[in-house]
Each structure stands twice: as structure tokens, then as C-alpha cells.
Design a protein around this motif. Structure first.
Motif, PDB file in Angstrom:
ATOM      1  N   VAL A 161      16.377 -15.329 -42.802  1.00  0.00           N
ATOM      2  CA  VAL A 161      15.814 -16.620 -42.404  1.00  0.00           C
ATOM      3  C   VAL A 161      16.148 -17.646 -43.478  1.00  0.00           C
ATOM      4  O   VAL A 161      15.768 -17.483 -44.649  1.00  0.00           O
ATOM      5  CB  VAL A 161      14.286 -16.536 -42.232  1.00  0.00           C
ATOM      6  CG1 VAL A 161      13.743 -17.878 -41.729  1.00  0.00           C
ATOM      7  CG2 VAL A 161      13.903 -15.412 -41.280  1.00  0.00           C
ATOM      8  N   VAL A 179      18.445 -16.462 -38.731  1.00  0.00           N
ATOM      9  CA  VAL A 179      17.403 -17.286 -38.128  1.00  0.00           C
ATOM     10  C   VAL A 179      17.416 -18.633 -38.852  1.00  0.00           C
ATOM     11  O   VAL A 179      17.149 -18.702 -40.057  1.00  0.00           O
ATOM     12  CB  VAL A 179      16.011 -16.637 -38.258  1.00  0.00           C
ATOM     13  CG1 VAL A 179      14.955 -17.519 -37.601  1.00  0.00           C
ATOM     14  CG2 VAL A 179      15.998 -15.239 -37.653  1.00  0.00           C
ATOM     15  N   TYR A 193      19.040 -17.231 -33.916  1.00  0.00           N
ATOM     16  CA  TYR A 193      17.725 -17.738 -33.503  1.00  0.00           C
ATOM     17  C   TYR A 193      17.463 -19.021 -34.272  1.00  0.00           C
ATOM     18  O   TYR A 193      18.024 -19.249 -35.349  1.00  0.00           O
ATOM     19  CB  TYR A 193      16.609 -16.731 -33.823  1.00  0.00           C
ATOM     20  CG  TYR A 193      16.857 -15.330 -33.352  1.00  0.00           C
ATOM     21  CD1 TYR A 193      16.548 -14.944 -32.045  1.00  0.00           C
ATOM     22  CD2 TYR A 193      17.406 -14.372 -34.205  1.00  0.00           C
ATOM     23  CE1 TYR A 193      16.772 -13.643 -31.603  1.00  0.00           C
ATOM     24  CE2 TYR A 193      17.640 -13.078 -33.780  1.00  0.00           C
ATOM     25  CZ  TYR A 193      17.322 -12.719 -32.483  1.00  0.00           C
ATOM     26  OH  TYR A 193      17.543 -11.441 -32.050  1.00  0.00           O
ATOM     27  N   LEU A 204       9.113 -15.092 -32.171  1.00  0.00           N
ATOM     28  CA  LEU A 204      10.384 -14.368 -32.152  1.00  0.00           C
ATOM     29  C   LEU A 204      10.179 -12.869 -32.357  1.00  0.00           C
ATOM     30  O   LEU A 204      10.810 -12.050 -31.691  1.00  0.00           O
ATOM     31  CB  LEU A 204      11.306 -14.884 -33.262  1.00  0.00           C
ATOM     32  CG  LEU A 204      12.047 -16.192 -33.033  1.00  0.00           C
ATOM     33  CD1 LEU A 204      12.894 -16.506 -34.240  1.00  0.00           C
ATOM     34  CD2 LEU A 204      12.917 -16.109 -31.784  1.00  0.00           C
TER      35      LEU A 204
END
Length: 205
Positions: A161, A179, A193, A204
């Protein structure tokens, strides 16, 4: 998915205001630096390794002097972050608490040694993370550090992320899904994502 590896700046917190105070205090004591740095200067440097930050913020200095200035600023920065912290994004601790019950959590950031530790110290969030890495300790790129975390912790299906194009490239290097934290400092034109707020991770995963 068995684990989530996080970037720090622009993903978990915004520490620019604290860092600015520390850096400009030290810069004002250094004759070789022409001007104070601004918030916009830092936004443009987020996600870069420390040597690249030096080239971006102090292009008129030679590399040796850049390194000296960066070292002076970063040493004071760590002290300030331990004392004053940064601004956590909304619901960060609540979300980490929930995610840590299901997934193994880690941090890989392009920062100097001691920076992640200062984040842990002030905000008390180290209890949610099992390991962390940065180029200040390893001398490696972000992608290499992500791979190091994966190998060291025997992860089989992690995601990363982050909020910048550099985070995207690091994820590609490590061959794991990315992400994109759209609310952060940078931009990424590809992702697996995307989240517009930190707590959307719960939707998610």
C-alpha cells in the motif's frame, strides 16, 4: 492474501509540518544553504531516497555537502518526530487494529534509519507491525527492501500500500499487487486497487 506491507509518508501519516520545523531550524544555522525549504518542496520529494532528496532540494551543493546537510537535518528531524509526531490519517489506528487480527502487517519506507522508529515511539503503533525496513538500514531500493521483508518473514501472498509512482514501481519489482492510496502525496497511473481514504482498506480486505 496473508500480509500487507505499508509505505509510511502519504500512506499512514503526514509528518511534513514537523519535519519542516526541524529542517528549517537546522538550515538557518548552515551558511551553505541558501533558502528554507517549504511544504511544497517536501511534497515533491516524498517517496524519494535520501540522496535524491538532497539533489532535489539542494541542487546547487556538491554531493558531499548535500550529504552533510541531510545528515544534520535528519538527526534533528528524528528528535522532533519522537517529541511531536506527525498527523495520522483518519482512523489509521482503528483500521490497523482490525487488519492486524487477520493479516501480518509490515512497513517499508524510503527513509533514514530511526524514522520508522520515531513513528512507532510517538504514536505507539509499533505493536501492530511485525517487521519494517528502509534504505537507511540496508542501502537497498524500496523494491529490494520489500523483497527482503517478504523473504525474511516467509510471506506467500502480500500486497503493498503506497501513494506514489515510486511505490508502484517498487511493487512491480517485488512482483506483488499494489494498492494506491490516492489521498497521499503522489500519483500513480497503474494499480491493482485504489483507496480514497485509509479505512477503505477494510472494504478491500
Amino acid at each position: 492474501m496473508d500480509s500487507i506491507i505499508f509505505d509510511l509518508d502519504g500512506t499512514l501519516w503526514d509528518a511534513i509540518d514537523t519535519v519542516l520545523v526541524a529542517w528549517n531550524k537546522r538550515i538557518n544555522q548552515l551558511d551553505q544553504v541558501k533558502n528554507e525549504v517549504t511544504r511544497e518542496d517536501f511534497r515533491g520529494a516524498m517517496g524519494l531516497q535520501i540522496q535524491d532528496i538532497g539533489r532535489k532540494l539542494f541542487p546547487y551543493l556538491d554531493e558531499e555537502t548535500q550529504a552533510q546537510v541531510l545528515n544534520e537535518c535528519c538527526n534533528l528531524e528524528r528528535d522532533y518526530l519522537e517529541e511531536f509526531g506527525g498527523k495520522l490519517y483518519e482512523n489509521v489506528e482503528d483500521v490497523l487494529k482490525i487488519l492486524s487480527q487477520k493479516y501480518k502487517l509490515y512497513i517499508v519506507s524510503n527513509c533514514q534509519d530511526g524514522y520508522i522508529e520515531a513513528f512507532y515511539t510517538y504514536h505507539g503503533l509499533g505493536k501492530y507491525f511485525l517487521d519494517y525496513e528502509n534504505p537507511g538500514r540496508t542501502g537497498l531500493s524500496k523494491g529490494e527492501n520489500i523483497k527482503l521483508i517478504i523473504e525474511r518473514n516467509h510471506l506467500t501472498n502480500p500486497v503493498y500500500v503506497g501513494d506514489t509512482a515510486g511505490d508502484l514501481e517498487a511493487s512491480k519489482y517485488a512482483e506483488i499487487p499494489f494498492v494506491y492510496a490516492e489521498y497521499g502525496f503522489g500519483e500513480a497511473n497503474e494499480y491493482n486497487y485504489v483507496i480514497e481514504a485509509f479505512d477503505e482498506l477494510l472494504d478491500l480486505f
